[in-house]
Write a protein that holds these residues in place. Sequence first.
Motif, PDB file in Angstrom:
ATOM      1  N   ARG A 174       2.289  15.260 -10.891  1.00 56.80           N
ATOM      2  CA  ARG A 174       2.403  15.521 -12.333  1.00 56.80           C
ATOM      3  C   ARG A 174       1.163  16.233 -12.860  1.00 56.80           C
ATOM      4  N   MET A 175       0.011  15.832 -12.380  1.00 58.86           N
ATOM      5  CA  MET A 175      -1.230  16.466 -12.832  1.00 58.86           C
ATOM      6  C   MET A 175      -1.303  17.912 -12.362  1.00 58.86           C
ATOM      7  N   ARG A 176      -0.852  18.182 -11.138  1.00 66.34           N
ATOM      8  CA  ARG A 176      -0.850  19.546 -10.632  1.00 66.34           C
ATOM      9  C   ARG A 176       0.073  20.437 -11.465  1.00 66.34           C
ATOM     10  N   SER A 177       1.221  19.889 -11.865  1.00 68.49           N
ATOM     11  CA  SER A 177       2.149  20.663 -12.697  1.00 68.49           C
ATOM     12  C   SER A 177       1.557  20.958 -14.063  1.00 68.49           C
ATOM     13  N   SER A 178       0.803  19.997 -14.606  1.00 63.53           N
ATOM     14  CA  SER A 178       0.204  20.227 -15.922  1.00 63.53           C
ATOM     15  C   SER A 178      -0.898  21.266 -15.855  1.00 63.53           C
ATOM     16  N   LEU A 204       0.832  -1.205   0.000  1.00 63.10           N
ATOM     17  CA  LEU A 204       0.000   0.000   0.000  1.00 63.10           C
ATOM     18  C   LEU A 204       0.867   1.256   0.000  1.00 63.10           C
ATOM     19  N   LEU A 205       2.011   1.210   0.649  1.00 64.27           N
ATOM     20  CA  LEU A 205       2.920   2.354   0.620  1.00 64.27           C
ATOM     21  C   LEU A 205       3.450   2.587  -0.801  1.00 64.27           C
ATOM     22  N   ARG A 206       3.728   1.518  -1.544  1.00 67.33           N
ATOM     23  CA  ARG A 206       4.162   1.659  -2.936  1.00 67.33           C
ATOM     24  C   ARG A 206       3.065   2.280  -3.787  1.00 67.33           C
ATOM     25  N   VAL A 207       1.840   1.810  -3.594  1.00 61.52           N
ATOM     26  CA  VAL A 207       0.718   2.361  -4.352  1.00 61.52           C
ATOM     27  C   VAL A 207       0.510   3.833  -3.985  1.00 61.52           C
ATOM     28  N   ARG A 208       0.640   4.134  -2.693  1.00 62.51           N
ATOM     29  CA  ARG A 208       0.485   5.520  -2.247  1.00 62.51           C
ATOM     30  C   ARG A 208       1.530   6.416  -2.906  1.00 62.51           C
ATOM     31  N   ARG A 209       2.789   5.966  -2.944  1.00 62.21           N
ATOM     32  CA  ARG A 209       3.846   6.758  -3.556  1.00 62.21           C
ATOM     33  C   ARG A 209       3.557   7.010  -5.038  1.00 62.21           C
ATOM     34  N   ALA A 210       3.103   5.972  -5.739  1.00 64.04           N
ATOM     35  CA  ALA A 210       2.771   6.130  -7.154  1.00 64.04           C
ATOM     36  C   ALA A 210       1.607   7.090  -7.340  1.00 64.04           C
TER      37      ALA A 210
END
Length: 258
Positions: free
Chosen positions: A64-68, A51-57
């Motif tokens: 990335r979406m915020r930057s776009s 779940l920590l891996r999924v959270r990081r992703a």
Amino acid sequence: MYPRHEWRPLPAARGEVRLSPDMPALRTGSGDFLRLHDLPGSGRVLTFRYLLRVRRAALEREARMRSSRWPEGRRSILVLGRDRLSRALAAELARSGAEVRRDDRSGQAPWADAVVDVREAPQRPEADEPLGQLVSGGAVLLRGRREGGRMLIFPLAVDGSEATPDQVSRRRLAASPAAPELSSWLSSDRREPRPLSRATRTLTVARCLSVLEDWATDAPAVAEHRRLLRVIGDGLRERTHTVLGFDEPAPRPQGPGR
């Protein structure tokens, strides 16, 4: 622990995850569904690490979406004012990913890609002239002022050809059947006894955010934002009026004294 076929919230992140073997998936905070292609082994420790891996992703994708939404060169937003509406605007812009700057009350406003001057104060024409100079320097300008229990959001100024708040007022007076009364009321030195309603403030913040995000991504709707006066009143209602800018006439020459 949740059963694997149920949706569970991600730890310390927006979103939910489903670890069912037949349909593992992530629902992001923005409502998108992403399929997961592997599953953790059995046991609490392996599940937690997974779940920590999924959270990081998920957090990386959200960044990335915020930057776009706010690309470089259209990301720095200066928000003027210190009232509740200004503070709410600054908070929502920052939450959406913009780089928000605030005036330091020294009279020297920091440079920004866009300037937002939307406040709960009535319009004062003499205060608009210095702001208009920002457009000639390359920044876009979004202005708004309170009018009784409602808010007016003026056309987004991109290159200075748009209608200014003063031109909007003159057009309104020309079209009003109660022009003398409206002129007297607008020019009065008044204070609003009641705070702006929460509904009006919320819709004003939402509308300003959508206008600025459209500008940041160069959306086709920007052409409309540059010519619309928006009137936001109680009950989450919004009315729009097309108002075009015009060249000011040259000063009339003074004739000989009589």
